[in-house]
Design a protein around this motif. Structure first.
Motif, PDB file in Angstrom:
ATOM      1  N   ALA A 125       0.730  -1.248  -0.242  1.00 44.61           N
ATOM      2  CA  ALA A 125      -0.637  -0.077  -0.421  1.00 44.61           C
ATOM      3  C   ALA A 125       0.613   1.215   0.373  1.00 44.61           C
ATOM      4  O   ALA A 125       0.015   2.196   0.340  1.00 44.61           O
ATOM      5  N   SER A 126       1.752   1.543   0.399  1.00 43.44           N
ATOM      6  CA  SER A 126       2.917   2.151   0.610  1.00 43.44           C
ATOM      7  C   SER A 126       3.650   2.593   0.018  1.00 43.44           C
ATOM      8  O   SER A 126       4.932   3.117  -0.867  1.00 43.44           O
ATOM      9  N   HIS A 127       4.115   1.480  -1.675  1.00 44.12           N
ATOM     10  CA  HIS A 127       5.099   1.211  -3.194  1.00 44.12           C
ATOM     11  C   HIS A 127       5.017   2.768  -3.328  1.00 44.12           C
ATOM     12  O   HIS A 127       3.718   3.364  -3.891  1.00 44.12           O
ATOM     13  N   GLY A 128       6.060   3.500  -4.043  1.00 39.51           N
ATOM     14  CA  GLY A 128       5.400   4.187  -5.386  1.00 39.51           C
ATOM     15  C   GLY A 128       5.478   5.545  -4.173  1.00 39.51           C
ATOM     16  O   GLY A 128       4.510   6.908  -5.031  1.00 39.51           O
ATOM     17  N   HIS A 129       5.848   5.749  -3.410  1.00 35.86           N
ATOM     18  CA  HIS A 129       5.705   7.093  -2.382  1.00 35.86           C
ATOM     19  C   HIS A 129       7.084   7.217  -2.326  1.00 35.86           C
ATOM     20  O   HIS A 129       7.478   8.736  -1.239  1.00 35.86           O
ATOM     21  N   GLY A 130       8.465   7.120  -2.585  1.00 41.47           N
ATOM     22  CA  GLY A 130       9.444   7.475  -1.903  1.00 41.47           C
ATOM     23  C   GLY A 130      10.284   6.978  -0.868  1.00 41.47           C
ATOM     24  O   GLY A 130      10.972   7.244   0.119  1.00 41.47           O
ATOM     25  N   ILE A 131       8.869   5.737  -0.225  1.00 42.17           N
ATOM     26  CA  ILE A 131       9.669   5.964   1.062  1.00 42.17           C
ATOM     27  C   ILE A 131      10.506   4.676   1.025  1.00 42.17           C
ATOM     28  O   ILE A 131      11.594   4.863   1.736  1.00 42.17           O
ATOM     29  N   GLY A 132      11.072   4.206   0.593  1.00 40.66           N
ATOM     30  CA  GLY A 132      12.142   3.140   0.742  1.00 40.66           C
ATOM     31  C   GLY A 132      13.078   3.621   0.061  1.00 40.66           C
ATOM     32  O   GLY A 132      14.120   3.305   0.983  1.00 40.66           O
ATOM     33  N   THR A 133      12.958   4.363  -0.551  1.00 43.93           N
ATOM     34  CA  THR A 133      14.762   5.332  -0.885  1.00 43.93           C
ATOM     35  C   THR A 133      14.352   6.132   0.231  1.00 43.93           C
ATOM     36  O   THR A 133      16.051   6.419   0.861  1.00 43.93           O
ATOM     37  N   LYS A 134      13.788   6.993   0.665  1.00 46.73           N
ATOM     38  CA  LYS A 134      13.917   7.636   2.687  1.00 46.73           C
ATOM     39  C   LYS A 134      14.483   6.921   3.256  1.00 46.73           C
ATOM     40  O   LYS A 134      15.301   6.558   4.076  1.00 46.73           O
ATOM     41  N   ALA A 135      13.643   5.852   3.192  1.00 46.05           N
ATOM     42  CA  ALA A 135      14.064   4.491   4.407  1.00 46.05           C
ATOM     43  C   ALA A 135      15.927   4.092   4.450  1.00 46.05           C
ATOM     44  O   ALA A 135      16.650   4.062   5.172  1.00 46.05           O
ATOM     45  N   TRP A 136      16.197   3.723   3.114  1.00 49.29           N
ATOM     46  CA  TRP A 136      17.662   3.502   2.393  1.00 49.29           C
ATOM     47  C   TRP A 136      18.912   4.238   3.009  1.00 49.29           C
ATOM     48  O   TRP A 136      19.233   4.326   3.711  1.00 49.29           O
ATOM     49  N   ALA A 137      18.967   6.132   3.097  1.00 55.45           N
ATOM     50  CA  ALA A 137      19.128   6.416   2.946  1.00 55.45           C
ATOM     51  C   ALA A 137      19.307   7.300   4.576  1.00 55.45           C
ATOM     52  O   ALA A 137      20.154   7.195   5.382  1.00 55.45           O
ATOM     53  N   ALA A 138      17.950   6.870   5.357  1.00 49.67           N
ATOM     54  CA  ALA A 138      17.926   7.064   6.585  1.00 49.67           C
ATOM     55  C   ALA A 138      18.851   5.867   7.259  1.00 49.67           C
ATOM     56  O   ALA A 138      19.325   6.054   8.531  1.00 49.67           O
TER      57      ALA A 138
END
Length: 179
Positions: free
Chosen positions: A98-111
């Motif tokens: 449900a959270s795909h496609g919102h840039g969350i993965g990229t931000k999580a990896w940066a964190a």
């Protein structure tokens, strides 16, 4: 459309031991989506297996995190940190469908990268059929494919993954942070 300043804030929070069963369920639900998309069904086994997940949780230097978007759980990550070599591993990583496609993965990896700034090299794996993961690791996070494991070049120190969809073929990725 949200501007970058209005976009969700992504953070990490350690998973309490009591939360591990729910974390495991969310992980499996997320992983199952890709298997169903590629093969039409998950099959007889659970993906990933109990042994794989439990060994990741218990590995030396492991840390298990919830990925939060504006304080709401939307995924998780398991990393293994080798303090001596700083050759660290992203063992498991997922964002809920449900959270795909919102840039969350990229931000999580940066964190994750920010949490472990002394890392020299990050390593991770993904099944060959997981095009979304391959795109994410290579094009969004800067990893390079360094190995393709298959029947004639099996994963080292692991039993064959014939029970996995696609015969257990995997890519291994590395991201060199510093020498």
């Amino acid at each position: 459309m949200k501007t970058e300043s209005e976009a969700s804030r992504v953070t990490l929070a350690r998973v309490d031991k009591a939360d591990l069963p729910e974390f495991k369920k969310e992980l499996r639900d997320s992983f199952s989506v890709a298997v169903i998309e590629a093969f039409g069904a998950v099959g007889d086994g659970t993906i990933p297996s109990d042994d794989d997940v439990d060994s990741s949780f218990a590995a030396p230097g492991s840390a298990v995190y919830h990925i939060l978007s504006d304080g709401k759980k939307v995924g998780g990550a398991v990393v293994s940190i080798d303090e001596a070599t700083q050759h660290n591993a992203l063992d498991l990583f997922f964002i809920s469908a449900a959270s795909h496609g919102h840039g969350i993965g990229t931000k999580a990896w940066a964190a994750i990268e920010a949490m472990y700034p002394d890392t020299k090299v990050w390593e991770t794996h993904t099944p060959y059929f997981e095009k979304r993961n391959i795109h994410f690791y290579v094009n969004k996070c800067g990893f390079k494919i360094v190995d393709f494991y298959h029947e004639h070049h099996p994963l080292p120190d692991k039993p064959p993954h014939d029970a996995l969809p696609g015969g257990g073929e995997f890519f291994r990725f590395e991201k060199v942070m510093r020498g």
